[in-house]
Design a protein around this motif. Structure first.
Motif, short mmCIF file in Angstrom:
data_model
loop_
_atom_site.label_atom_id
_atom_site.label_comp_id
_atom_site.label_asym_id
_atom_site.label_seq_id
_atom_site.Cartn_x
_atom_site.Cartn_y
_atom_site.Cartn_z
N ASP A 54 -5.15 4.81 -0.92
CA ASP A 54 -4.62 5.14 -2.24
C ASP A 54 -3.32 5.92 -2.04
O ASP A 54 -3.33 7.12 -1.79
CB ASP A 54 -5.64 5.97 -3.03
CG ASP A 54 -5.08 6.45 -4.36
OD1 ASP A 54 -3.92 6.13 -4.67
OD2 ASP A 54 -5.81 7.15 -5.09
N GLY B 148 -1.75 0.43 -13.16
CA GLY B 148 -1.61 1.76 -12.57
C GLY B 148 -2.55 1.92 -11.40
O GLY B 148 -3.33 1.01 -11.06
N GLY B 149 -2.51 3.10 -10.81
CA GLY B 149 -3.34 3.36 -9.65
C GLY B 149 -4.82 3.23 -9.95
O GLY B 149 -5.61 2.82 -9.10
N THR B 150 -5.20 3.59 -11.16
CA THR B 150 -6.61 3.50 -11.54
C THR B 150 -7.08 2.05 -11.49
O THR B 150 -8.13 1.74 -10.91
CB THR B 150 -6.79 4.09 -12.94
OG1 THR B 150 -6.36 5.46 -12.90
CG2 THR B 150 -8.22 4.03 -13.41
N ASP C 203 2.31 3.29 -6.76
CA ASP C 203 2.78 3.14 -8.15
C ASP C 203 4.31 3.21 -8.20
O ASP C 203 4.88 4.30 -8.12
CB ASP C 203 2.26 4.30 -9.03
CG ASP C 203 0.84 4.11 -9.53
OD1 ASP C 203 0.24 3.05 -9.28
OD2 ASP C 203 0.34 5.03 -10.19
N ALA D 279 -0.87 5.93 -4.47
CA ALA D 279 -0.25 5.76 -5.79
C ALA D 279 1.01 6.60 -5.92
O ALA D 279 2.06 6.12 -6.35
CB ALA D 279 -1.25 6.12 -6.89
N HIS E 46 -8.33 11.07 -5.49
CA HIS E 46 -7.98 11.05 -6.92
C HIS E 46 -9.21 10.71 -7.78
O HIS E 46 -10.08 9.95 -7.35
CB HIS E 46 -6.88 10.01 -7.15
CG HIS E 46 -6.30 10.04 -8.53
ND1 HIS E 46 -6.75 9.24 -9.55
CD2 HIS E 46 -5.31 10.80 -9.05
CE1 HIS E 46 -6.06 9.50 -10.63
NE2 HIS E 46 -5.16 10.43 -10.37
N THR F 185 -2.70 13.94 -5.07
CA THR F 185 -1.98 14.22 -6.32
C THR F 185 -1.74 15.71 -6.48
O THR F 185 -0.67 16.13 -6.90
CB THR F 185 -2.81 13.68 -7.50
OG1 THR F 185 -3.29 12.38 -7.14
CG2 THR F 185 -1.97 13.58 -8.74
N HIS G 56 5.89 3.16 -10.74
CA HIS G 56 6.25 3.98 -11.91
C HIS G 56 6.24 5.47 -11.59
O HIS G 56 6.59 6.29 -12.44
CB HIS G 56 5.39 3.65 -13.14
CG HIS G 56 3.93 4.03 -13.09
ND1 HIS G 56 2.95 3.25 -13.66
CD2 HIS G 56 3.28 5.07 -12.56
CE1 HIS G 56 1.77 3.82 -13.47
NE2 HIS G 56 1.95 4.93 -12.80
N LYS G 57 5.84 5.83 -10.41
CA LYS G 57 5.94 7.23 -10.00
C LYS G 57 7.24 7.41 -9.20
O LYS G 57 8.29 7.64 -9.78
CB LYS G 57 4.70 7.64 -9.21
CG LYS G 57 3.47 7.77 -10.12
CD LYS G 57 2.21 8.16 -9.37
CE LYS G 57 1.08 8.48 -10.35
NZ LYS G 57 -0.21 8.64 -9.64
C1 LIG Z 1 -1.47 8.89 -10.09
C2 LIG Z 1 -2.52 8.61 -9.07
C3 LIG Z 1 -3.53 7.68 -9.32
C4 LIG Z 1 -3.73 7.04 -10.66
O1 LIG Z 1 -2.66 6.24 -10.99
P1 LIG Z 1 -2.41 5.80 -12.52
O2 LIG Z 1 -1.20 4.95 -12.37
O3 LIG Z 1 -2.18 7.07 -13.28
O4 LIG Z 1 -3.62 5.07 -12.97
C5 LIG Z 1 -4.41 7.37 -8.29
N1 LIG Z 1 -4.31 7.97 -7.11
C6 LIG Z 1 -3.35 8.90 -6.82
C7 LIG Z 1 -3.30 9.51 -5.47
C8 LIG Z 1 -2.44 9.25 -7.81
O5 LIG Z 1 -1.51 10.19 -7.56
#
Ligand SMILES: *Cc1c(COP(=O)(O)O)cnc(C)c1O
Length: 451
Positions: free
Chosen positions: A255, A140-142, A284, A257, A177, A230, A286-287
Motif C-alpha cells: 500500500d 482511491g487507495g481504499t 494514488d 497510496a 491504513h 499516512t 491524486h496525492k
Molecule cells: C490515503 C491512503 C489510503 C486511502 O486512499 P484513498 O484514496 O483515500 O481511498 C490508503 N493507504 C494509505 C497509506 C494512504 O495514505
C-alpha cells in the motif's frame, strides 16, 4: 436539455473561464466549511420542477458552495494528505469529462486505455515489476487495496480448493491504513495485526514472529506492507515482508497510496528496497503525483490473476470477455469507469518524468528544512526524523484542546489548515507536504503562531 442552445453560450464560456482562472489562482483561497443549516439558508431549495437555470445555479456554486469547500491545493493545506494537481491534469480532466469515453473496455475506450496503460507502465518500471505487469486506475487507495486483496484471496482459494470456505486472514502492521481493515470487513476475513516498531514500521522480524505464533494451518493469504504510512510517512521493511510472503507462498501487497510517489525521487529510492517483489501495489496520483481527484493506480505483477478474480460474466458482456484485449474493468471491483488515469497521463506526457522527480524532491527537501526549524525552536519537539514528507512534532505543555484551538484559529485566520493527530496516544501536530508551491516562508509563518 440535450440540444445546443446559443443562448447558453455565454454561460458555457463563463464556466470554462472559471475553471481556467481557478486552476491558475496562486494561492487559491483556503476557505472553510459551514454547517448544513447555514448552507440551506444561503442556497434555498435548488432542485425544483422547472429548474433554477444555469446562471443561478452557477452563481450559487461560485458565491456559496465553493467558498464552503477547503482548497486542498492551497500551499498551506498540510492536513491528511493534500493534493496539488498540475494545470495540465486539471484542464485535461475537463476534456475527459467532455469526451464521452467509457473506460471499462478496450472495445469502447482503446485510445484512452492505451494512454492510461503507458502511465501505469511508468509506475511499474519505477517499481521494477516485469514487462507483463499491468493494472487499472481506480477511485482511491481504499478501492485499490480492496481489489488487490480480493485478487490475493482468489489466488489462494484457487490453489487450495479444499479450503475455499475458510474466512481467510491478512497480516498487516498495526500502523497500516484504515482501509486495509475496511477491506477485510467487506471481504469478511480477518486481519492479524503485527506490532509496529517504535517508528510505526512493520519489520520482517516482527512479521515472522506474528506468523509463527498463529495456530497451525491459519488461512493466511496475504501480507500487506505500507510504503509511506499516512500518519508518520515511514516505509515498512518491504524486503523483510517480501521474504515472509515468499516463505509462505502467499500474496505480497504494498500500500503506497501516499508514499510510493517517492519512487521517482532518487534521494528516497533506497527506502523502497523490495518493492520489485510485490504481487501488487497501489499509489494514488491524486496525492503526491499531482493529478485531480480521484485517481489510484493499482498494478499487478501477474494481471491474469487479477482478471480471474474480478472479471464479470454475462451475456451482454460476452463480446468483451471473449476478446483477447485489455479490459480495465477486469482488474478491480468495478465495471463502468471513467478513464480517470487520463489527466495523470496528460500531465506526465506534458511535463515529463524529470519534472515529477524534481517536484517530489522539492517536498522532501522542504520536509528536511522544516524538521531542522522545529528542532531549533525550544518549545517544539520533533517526534521522529522524517523519512518522506511528514513532519511530526509536539508543542511543550499543550493538551489536545490546545492543539485543537490552535488549529481552529489557524483556519479561521486563513493562515493554514493543520489538524492535530496523535502518536502513541499523545496529541501531535503533523505537517504533510506535497505541494511544490509551499515555501519555507509558509512554514515559518505557521510555526511562528505556535510560540
Ligand atoms: C490515503 C491512503 C489510503 C486511502 O486512499 P484513498 O484514496 O483515500 O481511498 C490508503 N493507504 C494509505 C497509506 C494512504 O495514505
Amino acid at each position: 436539455m440535450h440540444r445546443f442552445d446559443s443562448a447558453a453560450d455565454a454561460l458555457a464560456r463563463a464556466i470554462l473561464d472559471y475553471a481556467l482562472e481557478r486552476v491558475r489562482l496562486d494561492p487559491p483561497p483556503l476557505d472553510h466549511p459551514r454547517t448544513a443549516a447555514e448552507l440551506t439558508e444561503l442556497t434555498g431549495q435548488t432542485i425544483t420542477a422547472e429548474g433554477i437555470g444555469g446562471e443561478r445555479a452557477f452563481a450559487l456554486f461560485t458565491d456559496v458552495l465553493a467558498p464552503a469547500t477547503l482548497s486542498v491545493d492551497h500551499p498551506r493545506f498540510w492536513s491528511f494528505v493534500p493534493a496539488a494537481p498540475t494545470e495540465a491534469a486539471v484542464l485535461f480532466d475537463v476534456v475527459v469529462a467532455a469526451s464521452g469515453i467509457y473506460g471499462g473496455s478496450w472495445l469502447e475506450g482503446a485510445g484512452a486505455v492505451h494512454a492510461e496503460n503507458q502511465a501505469l507502465r511508468w509506475l511499474a518500471d519505477l517499481a521494477g515489476l516485469p514487462a507483463a505487469a499491468g493494472g487499472v486506475f481506480v477511485s482511491g487507495g481504499t478501492a485499490g487495496n480492496l481489489s488487490a486483496l480480493v485478487a490475493a484471496r482468489h489466488r489462494w482459494r484457487t490453489r487450495h480448493p479444499a479450503r475455499s470456505r475458510e474466512r481467510g486472514l491478512i497480516a498487516a502492521a498495526s500502523s497500516a491504513h484504515s482501509s486495509v481493515a475496511a477491506a477485510a470487513r467487506v471481504m469478511d476475513c480477518d486481519v492479524v495485526s503485527v506490532p509496529a516498531d517504535e517508528r510505526g514500521r512493520l519489520t520482517g522480524a516482527a512479521l515472522a514472529a506474528t506468523i509463527d505464533a498463529l495456530e497451525p494451518g491459519a488461512p493466511l493469504f496475504a501480507i500487506v506492507a505500507t510504503a509511506g504510512s499516512t500518519n508518520a510517512g515511514v516505509v515498512d521493511d518491504l524486503a523483510g515482508a517480501a521474504d515472509q510472503a515468499e516463505r509462505l507462498g502467499i500474496w505480497f501487497h504494498v500500500d503506497g497510496a501516499y508514499g510510493l510517489a517517492a519512487l521517482c525521487a532518487p534521494s528516497a529510492r533506497h527506502l523502497f528496497e523490495g518493492i520489485d517483489r510485490a504481487d501488487s501495489f497501489i499509489v494514488d496520483p491524486h496525492k503526491w503525483l499531482f493529478t485531480a481527484f480521484d485517481c489510484c493506480a493499482l498494478v499487478y505483477r501477474d494481471p491474469a490473476q487479477a482478471r480471474a478474480a474480478h472479471t464479470q460474466h454475462a451475456e451482454y458482456l460476452d463480446v468483451l470477455t471473449g476478446a483477447d484485449e485489455w479490459n480495465p474493468s477486469d482488474f478491480a471491483h468495478h465495471l463502468s469507469r471513467r478513464p480517470r488515469g487520463l489527466p495523470f497521463w496528460f500531465s506526465l506526457a506534458t511535463y515529463g518524468t524529470d519534472a515529477y522527480r524534481d517536484a517530489v524532491e522539492s517536498a522532501l527537501l522542504l520536509t528536511q528544512a522544516t524538521a531542522r526549524m522545529v528542532e531549533q525552536a525550544p518549545h517544539l519537539q520533533l517526534v521522529m526524523e522524517p523519512e518522506l514528507s511528514v513532519v511530526m512534532f509536539q508543542r511543550d505543555g499543550w493538551s489536545w484542546a490546545d492543539y485543537q484551538a490552535w488549529s481552529d484559529q489557524l483556519l479561521a485566520d486563513q493562515l493554514g489548515f493543520v489538524v492535530p493527530s496523535s502518536w502513541h496516544g499523545e496529541p501531535v501536530l503533523r505537517l504533510c507536504f506535497i505541494n511544490p508551491r509551499t515555501t519555507m516562508a509558509d512554514v515559518r509563518a505557521v510555526l511562528e503562531t505556535l510560540s
